[in-house]
Design a protein around this motif. Structure first.
Motif, PDB file in Angstrom:
ATOM      1  N   MET A 155      -2.812  10.281   9.185  1.00  0.00           N
ATOM      2  CA  MET A 155      -3.329   9.201   8.353  1.00  0.00           C
ATOM      3  C   MET A 155      -2.288   8.113   8.130  1.00  0.00           C
ATOM      4  O   MET A 155      -2.612   6.927   8.071  1.00  0.00           O
ATOM      5  N   VAL A 156      -1.019   8.517   8.030  1.00  0.00           N
ATOM      6  CA  VAL A 156       0.045   7.518   7.929  1.00  0.00           C
ATOM      7  C   VAL A 156       0.104   6.695   9.213  1.00  0.00           C
ATOM      8  O   VAL A 156       0.185   5.463   9.188  1.00  0.00           O
ATOM      9  N   ASN A 157       0.042   7.373  10.331  1.00  0.00           N
ATOM     10  CA  ASN A 157       0.128   6.694  11.625  1.00  0.00           C
ATOM     11  C   ASN A 157      -1.026   5.723  11.832  1.00  0.00           C
ATOM     12  O   ASN A 157      -0.846   4.624  12.382  1.00  0.00           O
ATOM     13  N   GLU A 158      -2.225   6.093  11.368  1.00  0.00           N
ATOM     14  CA  GLU A 158      -3.397   5.245  11.561  1.00  0.00           C
ATOM     15  C   GLU A 158      -3.426   4.056  10.600  1.00  0.00           C
ATOM     16  O   GLU A 158      -3.757   2.933  10.990  1.00  0.00           O
ATOM     17  N   SER A 159      -3.054   4.297   9.347  1.00  0.00           N
ATOM     18  CA  SER A 159      -3.212   3.242   8.335  1.00  0.00           C
ATOM     19  C   SER A 159      -1.939   2.445   8.080  1.00  0.00           C
ATOM     20  O   SER A 159      -2.011   1.350   7.513  1.00  0.00           O
ATOM     21  N   ARG A 160      -0.775   2.992   8.456  1.00  0.00           N
ATOM     22  CA  ARG A 160       0.517   2.326   8.307  1.00  0.00           C
ATOM     23  C   ARG A 160       0.721   1.719   6.908  1.00  0.00           C
ATOM     24  O   ARG A 160       0.970   0.517   6.765  1.00  0.00           O
ATOM     25  N   PRO A 161       0.617   2.541   5.857  1.00  0.00           N
ATOM     26  CA  PRO A 161       0.902   2.004   4.516  1.00  0.00           C
ATOM     27  C   PRO A 161       2.371   1.574   4.438  1.00  0.00           C
ATOM     28  O   PRO A 161       3.204   2.054   5.205  1.00  0.00           O
ATOM     29  N   HIS A 162       2.684   0.699   3.517  1.00  0.00           N
ATOM     30  CA  HIS A 162       4.063   0.267   3.364  1.00  0.00           C
ATOM     31  C   HIS A 162       4.942   1.396   2.819  1.00  0.00           C
ATOM     32  O   HIS A 162       6.126   1.487   3.156  1.00  0.00           O
ATOM     33  N   LEU A 163       4.338   2.237   1.982  1.00  0.00           N
ATOM     34  CA  LEU A 163       5.087   3.285   1.291  1.00  0.00           C
ATOM     35  C   LEU A 163       4.380   4.626   1.445  1.00  0.00           C
ATOM     36  O   LEU A 163       3.153   4.686   1.516  1.00  0.00           O
ATOM     37  N   VAL A 164       5.174   5.691   1.461  1.00  0.00           N
ATOM     38  CA  VAL A 164       4.635   7.052   1.589  1.00  0.00           C
ATOM     39  C   VAL A 164       5.423   7.975   0.677  1.00  0.00           C
ATOM     40  O   VAL A 164       6.647   7.834   0.536  1.00  0.00           O
TER      41      VAL A 164
ATOM     42  N   THR B  66       0.831  -1.202   0.000  1.00  0.00           N
ATOM     43  CA  THR B  66       0.000   0.000   0.000  1.00  0.00           C
ATOM     44  C   THR B  66       0.867   1.254   0.000  1.00  0.00           C
ATOM     45  O   THR B  66       1.960   1.281   0.565  1.00  0.00           O
ATOM     46  N   LEU B  67       0.352   2.287  -0.647  1.00  0.00           N
ATOM     47  CA  LEU B  67       1.067   3.558  -0.784  1.00  0.00           C
ATOM     48  C   LEU B  67       0.118   4.704  -0.471  1.00  0.00           C
ATOM     49  O   LEU B  67      -0.986   4.759  -1.017  1.00  0.00           O
ATOM     50  N   LEU B  68       0.553   5.610   0.395  1.00  0.00           N
ATOM     51  CA  LEU B  68      -0.195   6.842   0.649  1.00  0.00           C
ATOM     52  C   LEU B  68       0.623   7.994   0.081  1.00  0.00           C
ATOM     53  O   LEU B  68       1.779   8.201   0.464  1.00  0.00           O
ATOM     54  N   ALA B  69       0.032   8.704  -0.865  1.00  0.00           N
ATOM     55  CA  ALA B  69       0.728   9.773  -1.574  1.00  0.00           C
ATOM     56  C   ALA B  69      -0.023  11.079  -1.390  1.00  0.00           C
ATOM     57  O   ALA B  69      -1.227  11.088  -1.141  1.00  0.00           O
ATOM     58  N   GLY B  70       0.683  12.178  -1.533  1.00  0.00           N
ATOM     59  CA  GLY B  70      -0.032  13.443  -1.437  1.00  0.00           C
ATOM     60  C   GLY B  70       0.855  14.662  -1.534  1.00  0.00           C
ATOM     61  O   GLY B  70       2.074  14.594  -1.355  1.00  0.00           O
ATOM     62  N   CYS B  71       0.227  15.767  -1.847  1.00  0.00           N
ATOM     63  CA  CYS B  71       0.904  17.067  -1.915  1.00  0.00           C
ATOM     64  C   CYS B  71       0.003  18.069  -1.224  1.00  0.00           C
ATOM     65  O   CYS B  71      -0.951  18.579  -1.822  1.00  0.00           O
ATOM     66  N   ALA B  72       0.277  18.331   0.052  1.00  0.00           N
ATOM     67  CA  ALA B  72      -0.519  19.307   0.793  1.00  0.00           C
ATOM     68  C   ALA B  72      -0.382  20.677   0.133  1.00  0.00           C
ATOM     69  O   ALA B  72       0.660  20.986  -0.461  1.00  0.00           O
TER      70      ALA B  72
ATOM     71  N   VAL C 294      10.816  16.436  -2.654  1.00  0.00           N
ATOM     72  CA  VAL C 294      10.211  15.109  -2.802  1.00  0.00           C
ATOM     73  C   VAL C 294      10.636  14.236  -1.632  1.00  0.00           C
ATOM     74  O   VAL C 294      11.838  14.076  -1.371  1.00  0.00           O
ATOM     75  N   LEU C 295       9.669  13.696  -0.922  1.00  0.00           N
ATOM     76  CA  LEU C 295       9.925  12.776   0.192  1.00  0.00           C
ATOM     77  C   LEU C 295       9.442  11.384  -0.180  1.00  0.00           C
ATOM     78  O   LEU C 295       8.347  11.224  -0.732  1.00  0.00           O
ATOM     79  N   LEU C 296      10.258  10.392   0.101  1.00  0.00           N
ATOM     80  CA  LEU C 296       9.896   8.992  -0.063  1.00  0.00           C
ATOM     81  C   LEU C 296      10.133   8.282   1.266  1.00  0.00           C
ATOM     82  O   LEU C 296      11.137   8.545   1.942  1.00  0.00           O
ATOM     83  N   ALA C 297       9.233   7.398   1.639  1.00  0.00           N
ATOM     84  CA  ALA C 297       9.387   6.648   2.883  1.00  0.00           C
ATOM     85  C   ALA C 297       8.901   5.225   2.681  1.00  0.00           C
ATOM     86  O   ALA C 297       7.973   4.972   1.907  1.00  0.00           O
ATOM     87  N   SER C 298       9.544   4.301   3.382  1.00  0.00           N
ATOM     88  CA  SER C 298       9.197   2.889   3.252  1.00  0.00           C
ATOM     89  C   SER C 298       9.399   2.161   4.573  1.00  0.00           C
ATOM     90  O   SER C 298      10.393   2.393   5.272  1.00  0.00           O
ATOM     91  N   ARG C 299       8.482   1.264   4.880  1.00  0.00           N
ATOM     92  CA  ARG C 299       8.641   0.380   6.031  1.00  0.00           C
ATOM     93  C   ARG C 299       9.497  -0.829   5.693  1.00  0.00           C
ATOM     94  O   ARG C 299       9.847  -1.618   6.569  1.00  0.00           O
ATOM     95  N   LEU C 300       9.851  -0.981   4.423  1.00  0.00           N
ATOM     96  CA  LEU C 300      10.514  -2.194   3.956  1.00  0.00           C
ATOM     97  C   LEU C 300      12.031  -2.080   3.893  1.00  0.00           C
ATOM     98  O   LEU C 300      12.723  -3.092   3.781  1.00  0.00           O
ATOM     99  N   GLY C 301      12.549  -0.863   3.914  1.00  0.00           N
ATOM    100  CA  GLY C 301      13.990  -0.679   3.831  1.00  0.00           C
ATOM    101  C   GLY C 301      14.344   0.683   3.268  1.00  0.00           C
ATOM    102  O   GLY C 301      13.461   1.477   2.914  1.00  0.00           O
ATOM    103  N   PRO C 302      15.636   1.006   3.168  1.00  0.00           N
ATOM    104  CA  PRO C 302      16.073   2.299   2.632  1.00  0.00           C
ATOM    105  C   PRO C 302      15.560   2.523   1.219  1.00  0.00           C
ATOM    106  O   PRO C 302      15.463   1.586   0.424  1.00  0.00           O
ATOM    107  N   ILE C 303      15.246   3.769   0.904  1.00  0.00           N
ATOM    108  CA  ILE C 303      14.662   4.112  -0.391  1.00  0.00           C
ATOM    109  C   ILE C 303      15.142   5.481  -0.839  1.00  0.00           C
ATOM    110  O   ILE C 303      15.365   6.373  -0.006  1.00  0.00           O
TER     111      ILE C 303
END
Length: 375
Positions: free
Chosen positions: A129-138, A94-100, A186-195
């Protein structure tokens, strides 16, 4: 700058395999989705965007008419964890993306916006929303000035605090195939490892030019509209501005004009520091940054390189790397220039979205096949 060393080495490696299909389906939700620039870019990269969310009703038609995703008109403050879960369904990744909205952090705000501006809270809502849903990628895209704000520091710390690997850097969109000089964080984040973001796909010296992007479009006069494409329309020019654009040089400024054509405000000491208005673009370089008012000659260097007019809505969209066929209004509905100009100017350039999507796919493909995917 990126937060980790050796990012260029990893980015270069990942770029070589970025065209591979992902090992797993990535299903995404696009917050603050606007007209769909980021969503289309992610889809072009091979990511399945399930839903776009925005409070602006003007976004619904272009978002759904051009993308596979569904549109939800709602404030992100009111979006629940269950709504995100429903959108993700049974996706393995799962991926949560956005541009506030970037206005509070933009250089155009000139320090007039601070944390009392309610729009600053939208980034924290993204974090919620990231904290609540914990997507794999952001991923998040915004103006470079945001990187210097405490609200961004808190956002990054909140991600790291719940186990995300985070990288962020300021990039020039021209390095990723956008025919425009547009610096973005541009910010990228992953629970799976460095990105990290993939290496530039069109680095300096290979930038796409204004000529390559829009030269072949039908010619227009100021105030004219193309019969076959209602979005290819140019704003009217006053008699004075018509004289001004006729003496404007590609890449030049109002300082090139005869004295009698210079606006009184620019003759003052305070006005002399604003040369980047009332100018023409150059053919053989990327365009300047598109704003929400790019269709007005006096609003920046938005004059056509050759024709005596400001660029059209369609030309602005193409410079934002939307395809020429992208629909912004239903057929037969009058074009609301300010509304569509705002949607185009605020959009994440499609090609930048595509680079972000390819970065996630390369990230997954670089994982050890035996590595477990957390629930």
């Amino acid at each position: 700058m990126a937060r980790r060393s050796n990012s260029a080495k990893r980015a270069s490696k990942s770029d070589k395999i970025s065209k591979k299909p992902p090992n797993f389906e990535i299903r995404a939700v696009d917050l603050f989705c606007g007209a769909g620039g980021l969503t289309l870019g992610l889809e072009n990269a091979g990511i399945n965007v399930a839903m776009g969310i925005d409070i602006d009703p003007a976004c619904e038609y272009p978002f759904e008419a051009n993308n596979k995703a569904k549109f939800l008109k709602k404030s992100v403050e009111d979006v629940s964890e269950s709504e995100l879960a429903d959108a993700y369904g049974d996706a393995k990744i799962t991926l949560l993306a956005g541009c506030a909205p970037c206005q509070p952090f933009s250089t155009y705000s000139k320090g007039k916006s601070d944390e009392s501006d309610e729009r600053w809270n939208l980034l924290l809502q993204f974090g919620r929303m990231v904290n609540e849903s914990r997507p794999h990628l952001v991923t998040m895209e915004n103006v470079p000035m945001l990187a210097h704000q405490k609200v961004f520091e808190k956002f990054v710390q909140s991600l790291e605090g719940i186990g995300y690997h985070v990288s962020h850097q300021v990039v020039n969109c021209a390095d990723y195939g956008v025919p425009q000089q547009r610096n973005r964080l541009v910010l990228l984040a992953s629970r799976l490892g460095p990105i990290d973001l993939i290496a530039p796909t069109s680095p300096s010296g290979k930038h796409k030019t204004v000529r390559k992007a829009i030269e072949k479009l039908p010619k227009l006069s100021a105030g004219e509209c193309d019969e076959k494409d209602p979005l290819h329309q140019a704003s009217e020019l006053s008699a004075l501005n018509l004289k001004r654009i006729r003496v404007s040089k590609p890449g030049g400024t109002w300082r090139d004009w005869p004295e009698e054509l210079v606006a009184e405000c620019h003759k003052k000491a305070s006005g002399k520091t604003y040369p980047s208005v009332y100018g023409r673009m150059g053919w053989d370089e990327p365009a300047p940054t598109m704003t929400t008012q790019f269709f007005g000659f006096g609003n920046g260097r938005f004059g056509h390189p050759e024709q005596d007019r400001a660029i059209s809505l369609r030309e602005g969209a193409i410079i934002q790397s939307f395809p020429k066929s992208y629909k912004f209004a239903p057929k037969g509905v009058p074009i609301r220039r300010k509304t569509i100009g705002r949607l185009i100017g605020n959009a994440v350039p499609v090609k930048l979205g595509e680079a972000i999507g390819k970065s996630f796919i390369s990230h997954l493909n670089n994982l050890d096949e035996a590595q477990a995917i957390p629930a």
